[in-house]
Design an enzyme around this catalytic site. Structure first.
Site, PDB file in Angstrom:
ATOM      1  N   ASP A 101      -9.733 -46.718 -15.759  1.00  0.00           N
ATOM      2  CA  ASP A 101      -9.869 -45.502 -16.255  1.00  0.00           C
ATOM      3  C   ASP A 101      -8.855 -44.611 -15.458  1.00  0.00           C
ATOM      4  O   ASP A 101      -8.429 -44.653 -14.248  1.00  0.00           O
ATOM      5  CB  ASP A 101     -11.233 -45.786 -16.604  1.00  0.00           C
ATOM      6  CG  ASP A 101     -11.866 -46.128 -17.158  1.00  0.00           C
ATOM      7  OD1 ASP A 101     -11.338 -46.346 -18.244  1.00  0.00           O
ATOM      8  OD2 ASP A 101     -13.070 -45.970 -17.419  1.00  0.00           O
TER       9      ASP A 101
HETATM   10  N1  URA Z   1     -15.047 -50.659 -16.066  1.00  0.00           N
HETATM   11  C1  URA Z   1     -15.251 -48.730 -16.110  1.00  0.00           C
HETATM   12  O1  URA Z   1     -16.286 -48.619 -16.114  1.00  0.00           O
HETATM   13  N2  URA Z   1     -14.008 -48.668 -15.461  1.00  0.00           N
HETATM   14  C2  URA Z   1     -12.744 -49.329 -15.247  1.00  0.00           C
HETATM   15  O2  URA Z   1     -11.734 -47.812 -14.873  1.00  0.00           O
HETATM   16  C3  URA Z   1     -12.882 -50.447 -15.144  1.00  0.00           C
HETATM   17  C4  URA Z   1     -13.955 -50.992 -15.398  1.00  0.00           C
END
Ligand code: URA
Length: 239
Positions: A101
């Site tokens: 993310d």
């Molecule tokens: N899980 C999440 O919630 N975000 C990420 O970036 C990776 C794994």
């Protein structure tokens, strides 16, 4: 691979520019000037530009310490793309292996090895990924125990936690192997926590170590080989 393509993948801005450089006699292959931009080269050839060797790696696999505020995409959209952080000579070659993310930091892998990329992404290979998490209030003492059970994280999806360790009041380390959308945030959300900070510190046999935020490095030979064996690939399968 054709010489003009090789050059444009190795830092020369376009095929047109690459062709001109070849026609101008500035490229040598294995010690001999080559003025034919259609010439085919492979990983065994040594290519020189104005006498300086151009690194000729058969495959490029990079580890990045992704900072927050960058998105895991090939182009800039809402946030700048992580590709802005890839050194020029590799930028046109590599693709992302999975995503983090935009507010997640840590270990992001990039490779031009398509077979390796698709195997790492395939849930069948169950590549373990470890994250450090900071949450918004005190972690319950039974969390690790609760995470031993399959967890309904909504939208009809069940998450499986390989391991969860509570590090202190608000920090935990968690390992999963499935790679579901927003998996870690949804796991903690299930127990009423907001994830304030999320950092991936391991992916399969690879550790982020002390790689600085925003920096990239090539995998060592040993790291690359261990990644191949994790997804049951041998170098000979890739030739
Ligand atoms: N899980 C999440 O919630 N975000 C990420 O970036 C990776 C794994």
């Amino acid at each position: 691979m054709r010489l003009d393509r090789f050059l444009s993948l190795h830092g020369f801005s376009s095929r047109k520019q690459a062709k001109k450089i070849v026609r101008d006699g500035r490229i040598q292959i294995d010690g001999v000037v080559c003025m034919d931009y259609t010439r085919s080269i492979d990983g065994t050839n040594k290519v020189f530009f104005d006498g300086k060797e151009i690194e000729n790696l058969p495959y490029v696999t990079l580890m990045m310490n992704k900072p927050e505020g960058y998105q895991s995409s090939m182009i800039d959209e809402r946030y700048p793309s992580v590709m802005n952080l890839v050194p020029d000579q590799y930028r046109k070659r590599v693709r992302l292996v999975g995503r983090l993310d935009s507010d997640t930091t840590g270990l992001l892998l990039l490779t031009d090895n398509g077979i390796l990329n698709s195997r790492l992404a395939n849930p069948k290979h169950g590549v373990p990924k470890t994250y450090e998490v900071l949450v918004n209030h005190i972690l319950r003492p039974d969390l690790a125990e609760r995470c031993k059970e399959p967890l309904d994280i909504g939208r009809g999806e069940i998450a499986h936690v390989d391991e969860l360790e509570v590090l202190d009041e608000s920090h935990a380390r968690i390992t999963v192997h499935e790679g579901k959308y927003h998996e870690i945030k949804r796991i903690f959300g299930k127990f009423g926590y907001d994830v304030l900070e999320l950092k991936r510190i391991r992916l399969g046999p690879l550790s982020l170590g002390d790689l600085e935020k925003g920096q990239c490095r090539l995998l060592t030979e040993e790291e690359y080989d261990s990644l191949l064996s994790l997804v049951r690939l041998a170098k000979k399968d890739l030739l």
